[in-house]
Design a protein around this motif. Structure first.
Motif, PDB file in Angstrom:
ATOM      1  N   GLN A 249      13.735  50.655  49.450  1.00 17.10           N
ATOM      2  CA  GLN A 249      15.101  51.161  49.450  1.00 17.10           C
ATOM      3  C   GLN A 249      15.598  51.524  50.852  1.00 17.10           C
ATOM      4  OE1 GLN A 249      14.011  54.063  46.231  1.00 17.10           O
ATOM      5  NE2 GLN A 249      15.953  53.445  45.332  1.00 17.10           N
ATOM      6  N   PHE A 250      14.804  51.170  51.866  1.00 13.91           N
ATOM      7  CA  PHE A 250      15.184  51.416  53.257  1.00 13.91           C
ATOM      8  C   PHE A 250      15.351  50.065  53.967  1.00 13.91           C
ATOM      9  CE2 PHE A 250      12.887  55.146  51.870  1.00 13.91           C
ATOM     10  CZ  PHE A 250      13.635  56.205  52.378  1.00 13.91           C
ATOM     11  N   PRO A 251      16.523  49.426  53.856  1.00 14.74           N
ATOM     12  CA  PRO A 251      16.689  48.087  54.434  1.00 14.74           C
ATOM     13  C   PRO A 251      16.470  48.029  55.940  1.00 14.74           C
ATOM     14  CG  PRO A 251      18.797  48.987  53.673  1.00 14.74           C
ATOM     15  CD  PRO A 251      17.729  49.870  53.138  1.00 14.74           C
ATOM     16  N   HIS A 252      16.832  49.097  56.662  1.00 15.14           N
ATOM     17  CA  HIS A 252      16.624  49.067  58.108  1.00 15.14           C
ATOM     18  C   HIS A 252      15.141  49.008  58.451  1.00 15.14           C
ATOM     19  CE1 HIS A 252      16.127  53.336  57.207  1.00 15.14           C
ATOM     20  NE2 HIS A 252      15.611  53.530  58.410  1.00 15.14           N
ATOM     21  N   LEU A 253      14.288  49.534  57.548  1.00 18.47           N
ATOM     22  CA  LEU A 253      12.837  49.429  57.741  1.00 18.47           C
ATOM     23  C   LEU A 253      12.354  48.010  57.456  1.00 18.47           C
ATOM     24  CD1 LEU A 253       9.945  50.742  58.065  1.00 18.47           C
ATOM     25  CD2 LEU A 253       9.973  50.832  55.562  1.00 18.47           C
ATOM     26  N   ILE A 254      12.784  47.437  56.330  1.00 11.70           N
ATOM     27  CA  ILE A 254      12.334  46.090  55.953  1.00 11.70           C
ATOM     28  C   ILE A 254      12.790  45.059  56.983  1.00 11.70           C
ATOM     29  CG2 ILE A 254      12.359  44.349  54.147  1.00 11.70           C
ATOM     30  CD1 ILE A 254      10.960  47.039  53.435  1.00 11.70           C
ATOM     31  N   LEU A 255      14.044  45.166  57.402  1.00 15.42           N
ATOM     32  CA  LEU A 255      14.540  44.272  58.456  1.00 15.42           C
ATOM     33  C   LEU A 255      13.791  44.510  59.757  1.00 15.42           C
ATOM     34  CD1 LEU A 255      18.381  44.543  57.740  1.00 15.42           C
ATOM     35  CD2 LEU A 255      16.872  42.620  57.160  1.00 15.42           C
ATOM     36  N   ALA A 385       5.305  53.034  58.109  1.00 12.03           N
ATOM     37  CA  ALA A 385       4.549  52.561  59.273  1.00 12.03           C
ATOM     38  C   ALA A 385       3.630  51.408  58.897  1.00 12.03           C
ATOM     39  CB  ALA A 385       3.738  53.710  59.868  1.00 12.03           C
ATOM     40  N   SER A 386       3.027  51.496  57.700  1.00 15.31           N
ATOM     41  CA  SER A 386       2.133  50.410  57.274  1.00 15.31           C
ATOM     42  C   SER A 386       2.913  49.112  57.068  1.00 15.31           C
ATOM     43  CB  SER A 386       1.395  50.793  55.989  1.00 15.31           C
ATOM     44  OG  SER A 386       2.260  50.773  54.863  1.00 15.31           O
ATOM     45  N   ILE A 387       4.163  49.230  56.589  1.00 17.77           N
ATOM     46  CA  ILE A 387       4.997  48.036  56.425  1.00 17.77           C
ATOM     47  C   ILE A 387       5.284  47.412  57.790  1.00 17.77           C
ATOM     48  CG2 ILE A 387       7.248  47.174  55.642  1.00 17.77           C
ATOM     49  CD1 ILE A 387       5.419  47.941  53.357  1.00 17.77           C
ATOM     50  N   LEU A 388       5.590  48.251  58.774  1.00 21.62           N
ATOM     51  CA  LEU A 388       5.830  47.741  60.128  1.00 21.62           C
ATOM     52  C   LEU A 388       4.572  47.103  60.697  1.00 21.62           C
ATOM     53  CD1 LEU A 388       8.016  50.568  61.726  1.00 21.62           C
ATOM     54  CD2 LEU A 388       8.771  48.354  60.869  1.00 21.62           C
ATOM     55  N   ILE A 389       3.422  47.731  60.468  1.00 16.23           N
ATOM     56  CA  ILE A 389       2.169  47.176  60.979  1.00 16.23           C
ATOM     57  C   ILE A 389       1.854  45.845  60.302  1.00 16.23           C
ATOM     58  CG2 ILE A 389      -0.332  47.538  61.118  1.00 16.23           C
ATOM     59  CD1 ILE A 389       1.300  49.120  63.149  1.00 16.23           C
ATOM     60  N   MET A 390       2.254  45.692  59.040  1.00 10.49           N
ATOM     61  CA  MET A 390       2.077  44.396  58.383  1.00 10.49           C
ATOM     62  C   MET A 390       2.799  43.303  59.146  1.00 10.49           C
ATOM     63  SD  MET A 390       2.479  45.485  54.353  1.00 10.49           S
ATOM     64  CE  MET A 390       2.304  43.828  53.704  1.00 10.49           C
ATOM     65  N   GLY A 391       3.889  43.679  59.815  1.00  8.69           N
ATOM     66  CA  GLY A 391       4.614  42.709  60.632  1.00  8.69           C
ATOM     67  C   GLY A 391       3.775  42.122  61.753  1.00  8.69           C
ATOM     68  N   LEU A 392       2.676  42.803  62.099  1.00  9.46           N
ATOM     69  CA  LEU A 392       1.805  42.281  63.151  1.00  9.46           C
ATOM     70  C   LEU A 392       1.118  40.982  62.766  1.00  9.46           C
ATOM     71  CD1 LEU A 392       0.279  45.626  64.431  1.00  9.46           C
ATOM     72  CD2 LEU A 392       1.471  43.959  65.834  1.00  9.46           C
ATOM     73  N   CYS A 393       1.186  40.612  61.488  1.00 14.62           N
ATOM     74  CA  CYS A 393       0.639  39.312  61.101  1.00 14.62           C
ATOM     75  C   CYS A 393       1.431  38.175  61.747  1.00 14.62           C
ATOM     76  CB  CYS A 393       0.598  39.155  59.585  1.00 14.62           C
ATOM     77  SG  CYS A 393       2.213  38.998  58.796  1.00 14.62           S
ATOM     78  N   GLY A 394       2.593  38.503  62.330  1.00 12.51           N
ATOM     79  CA  GLY A 394       3.300  37.494  63.125  1.00 12.51           C
ATOM     80  C   GLY A 394       2.442  36.965  64.250  1.00 12.51           C
ATOM     81  N   ASN A 395       1.540  37.804  64.744  1.00 13.00           N
ATOM     82  CA  ASN A 395       0.570  37.360  65.750  1.00 13.00           C
ATOM     83  C   ASN A 395      -0.353  36.283  65.206  1.00 13.00           C
ATOM     84  OD1 ASN A 395       1.210  38.978  68.010  1.00 13.00           O
ATOM     85  ND2 ASN A 395       0.210  40.746  67.088  1.00 13.00           N
ATOM     86  N   ILE A 435      21.854  48.980  59.017  1.00 14.24           N
ATOM     87  CA  ILE A 435      22.001  48.749  57.576  1.00 14.24           C
ATOM     88  C   ILE A 435      21.081  49.706  56.820  1.00 14.24           C
ATOM     89  CG2 ILE A 435      21.835  47.036  55.735  1.00 14.24           C
ATOM     90  CD1 ILE A 435      22.241  44.862  57.860  1.00 14.24           C
ATOM     91  N   LYS A 436      21.661  50.756  56.259  1.00 13.64           N
ATOM     92  CA  LYS A 436      20.884  51.784  55.565  1.00 13.64           C
ATOM     93  C   LYS A 436      20.933  51.643  54.050  1.00 13.64           C
ATOM     94  CE  LYS A 436      19.647  53.531  59.431  1.00 13.64           C
ATOM     95  NZ  LYS A 436      19.862  54.898  59.921  1.00 13.64           N
ATOM     96  N   SER A 437      21.703  50.664  53.566  1.00  6.82           N
ATOM     97  CA  SER A 437      21.776  50.401  52.131  1.00  6.82           C
ATOM     98  C   SER A 437      21.962  48.909  51.909  1.00  6.82           C
ATOM     99  CB  SER A 437      22.941  51.180  51.507  1.00  6.82           C
ATOM    100  OG  SER A 437      23.168  50.729  50.176  1.00  6.82           O
ATOM    101  N   TRP A 438      21.291  48.374  50.907  1.00 11.71           N
ATOM    102  CA  TRP A 438      21.418  46.942  50.632  1.00 11.71           C
ATOM    103  C   TRP A 438      22.833  46.582  50.176  1.00 11.71           C
ATOM    104  CZ3 TRP A 438      17.901  44.292  52.825  1.00 11.71           C
ATOM    105  CH2 TRP A 438      16.567  44.731  52.864  1.00 11.71           C
ATOM    106  N   LYS A 439      23.626  47.573  49.774  1.00 16.18           N
ATOM    107  CA  LYS A 439      24.983  47.326  49.318  1.00 16.18           C
ATOM    108  C   LYS A 439      25.975  47.265  50.469  1.00 16.18           C
ATOM    109  CE  LYS A 439      24.174  49.674  44.915  1.00 16.18           C
ATOM    110  NZ  LYS A 439      24.575  50.801  44.038  1.00 16.18           N
ATOM    111  N   SER A 440      25.563  47.761  51.655  1.00 14.17           N
ATOM    112  CA  SER A 440      26.503  47.816  52.788  1.00 14.17           C
ATOM    113  C   SER A 440      26.565  46.498  53.526  1.00 14.17           C
ATOM    114  CB  SER A 440      26.078  48.919  53.750  1.00 14.17           C
ATOM    115  OG  SER A 440      24.786  48.670  54.260  1.00 14.17           O
TER     116      SER A 440
END
Length: 440
Positions: A249-255, A385-395, A435-440
């Motif tokens: 529910q935190f789009p700015h985090l997922i993006l 933070a763990s979601i952001l660290i998952m982004g390290l799989c880009g490496n 973007i703090k909401s998926w509706k915005s």
């Protein structure tokens, strides 16, 4: 348990405790850098000793960094259960196991066992990164987060400068350039003997690394590093998050996590491909080993600029915008520019210099994304933070994509993969983080 009994609020720490904490976390970032960036020379080294294609050689980066995708979310639950300090200790112990796996891998000359060792090293780093990045992000005023992360970056990239050079000094010999050129002309028996001797050179350095990692795990566990409380939200944040039950529910985090994925991919491509790219112009491995260090030196220069200017003269979000635009421009120059120049006593193609300069463009992107992506997460911080660290799989994934196109077209044309990455990063810096909401 959800929080260590000794956990304290970051804002309650004295200035002395804060700086002690920054020093200890800086040491962790040094270890991250040393273990991670040695891959820049492991890739061409394994490529030669195992006679690998570009694609297969980048399995080194894939095995190391895919662990972030697999292990980051479990790492967040580990940290919630045992706290930051014990979690960091377990991370170091896992890394030590990965380093020790290099010993049987070298003795049996088994590439797959090396990859398992790299995956295990990455698993330990996933725990450490999931702990250390949010820790330093919340360890002080929000508007200075990029400044603190830049200090951590100096530790990280400083180790990255040393790692390929030290590895080369320990593993490579004066006559290796001639040996590498002669391997294809050798009989199968002679080639097997030569490559076996080459691969067993990694045993001693990784045995030492494993022992050091065990010692560091014990040190961190009993260090004065305070346990930071991330479970209890301020009244303002609690009210904003009152109706939220999921991290999605935190789009700015997922993006932001996708931005991390692309950013680290561009960073590892810039560092891990520069040696093979220089080799394509006839520059030997022994000469080309300095290029990753120059790339990281430009990254450190960017950190120093960030520390000096943020937030007094420029905001961290504007720095993020400048860096992502610079990366876009440098990508186009790598692909289209050519011609000889003198650099470090060598005649090199100017496009190599533009690859090196990507270090400057990449320098403050990580530091810019983290505070924007974690903003307002409150009790969701560790999972976020763990979601952001998952982004390290880009490496793991981006070098494989680069290697695929390098085999299909050329090592130069494969740099086109960077362009859409930097364009998305520009989007996140300008709009995505708002973007703090998926509706915005």
């Amino acid at each position: 348990m959800s929080s260590s009994p000794a956990a304290v609020k970051a804002e309650s720490l004295s200035q002395k405790d804060t700086w002690i904490s920054i020093g200890i976390i800086g040491m962790l970032f040094f270890i991250f850098g040393f273990v991670s960036w040695v891959n820049a020379i492991l890739i061409p080294y394994f490529k030669i000793t195992f006679t690998l294609s570009n694609f297969d050689s980048y399995l080194v980066a894939f095995a190391f960094y895919i662990s972030y995708l697999v292990m980051s979310l479990p790492s967040s639950y580990l940290l919630k259960a045992v706290g930051f300090k014990k979690g960091m200790m377990y991370g170091f112990f896992a890394m030590a196991v990965g380093a020790y796996l290099f010993i049987p891998a070298a003795l049996t000359k088994t590439y797959e066992l090396f990859l398992l060792g790299l995956f295990t090293l990455g698993t330990g780093l996933a725990v450490l990164q999931t702990a250390a990045n949010p820790y330093v992000t919340i360890l002080g005023p929000k508007e200075r987060a990029a400044q603190r992360i830049s200090i951590m970056g100096i530790f990280n990239k400083g180790a990255g400068i040393l790692a390929p050079i030290l590895f080369a000094a320990v593993v490579l010999r004066v006559g290796d350039s001639e040996l590498f050129q002669q391997l294809d002309q050798m009989s199968p028996e002679a080639k097997d003997a030569a490559t076996t001797e080459l691969i067993r050179r990694v045993i001693n350095p990784y045995a030492v690394v494993g022992t050091v990692l065990v010692a560091l795990g014990v040190f961190v566990r009993f260090s004065p590093l305070p346990e930071i409380d991330t479970e209890h939200e301020s009244e303002e944040v609690a009210q904003a998050n009152s109706g939220k039950t999921s991290i999605l529910q935190f789009p700015h985090l997922i993006l932001g996590a996708f931005a991390i994925f692309l950013h680290v991919g561009t960073q590892v491509i810039a560092i891990d491909t520069v040696i093979p790219y220089a080799n394509s112009f006839g520059i030997s491995l022994l000469d080309a080993k300095v290029f990753p260090s120059f790339t990281l030196a430009f990254t450190i220069l960017g950190y120093l600029i960030g520390i000096s200017l943020i937030p007094k003269f420029i905001s961290q979000v504007n720095v993020l915008r400048i860096c992502t635009l610079l990366g876009t421009v440098l990508t186009l120059l790598i692909v289209f520019a050519s011609g000889p120049i003198q650099f470090w006593g060598m005649t090199v193609d100017i496009s190599i210099l533009f690859v090196v300069l990507l270090g400057l463009a990449n320098s403050l992107v990580w530091a810019g994304i983290w505070p924007l992506a974690l903003d307002g997460l409150g009790r969701f911080t560790k999972v976020g933070a763990s979601i952001l660290i998952m982004g390290l799989c880009g490496n793991a994934i981006m070098p494989m994509i680069y290697g695929y196109f390098a085999d299909l077209y050329s090592v130069k044309m494969a740099y086109w993969v960077l362009l859409p990455c930097y364009l998305y990063l520009v989007f996140y810096a300008v709009k995505g983080h708002q973007i703090k909401s998926w509706k915005s």
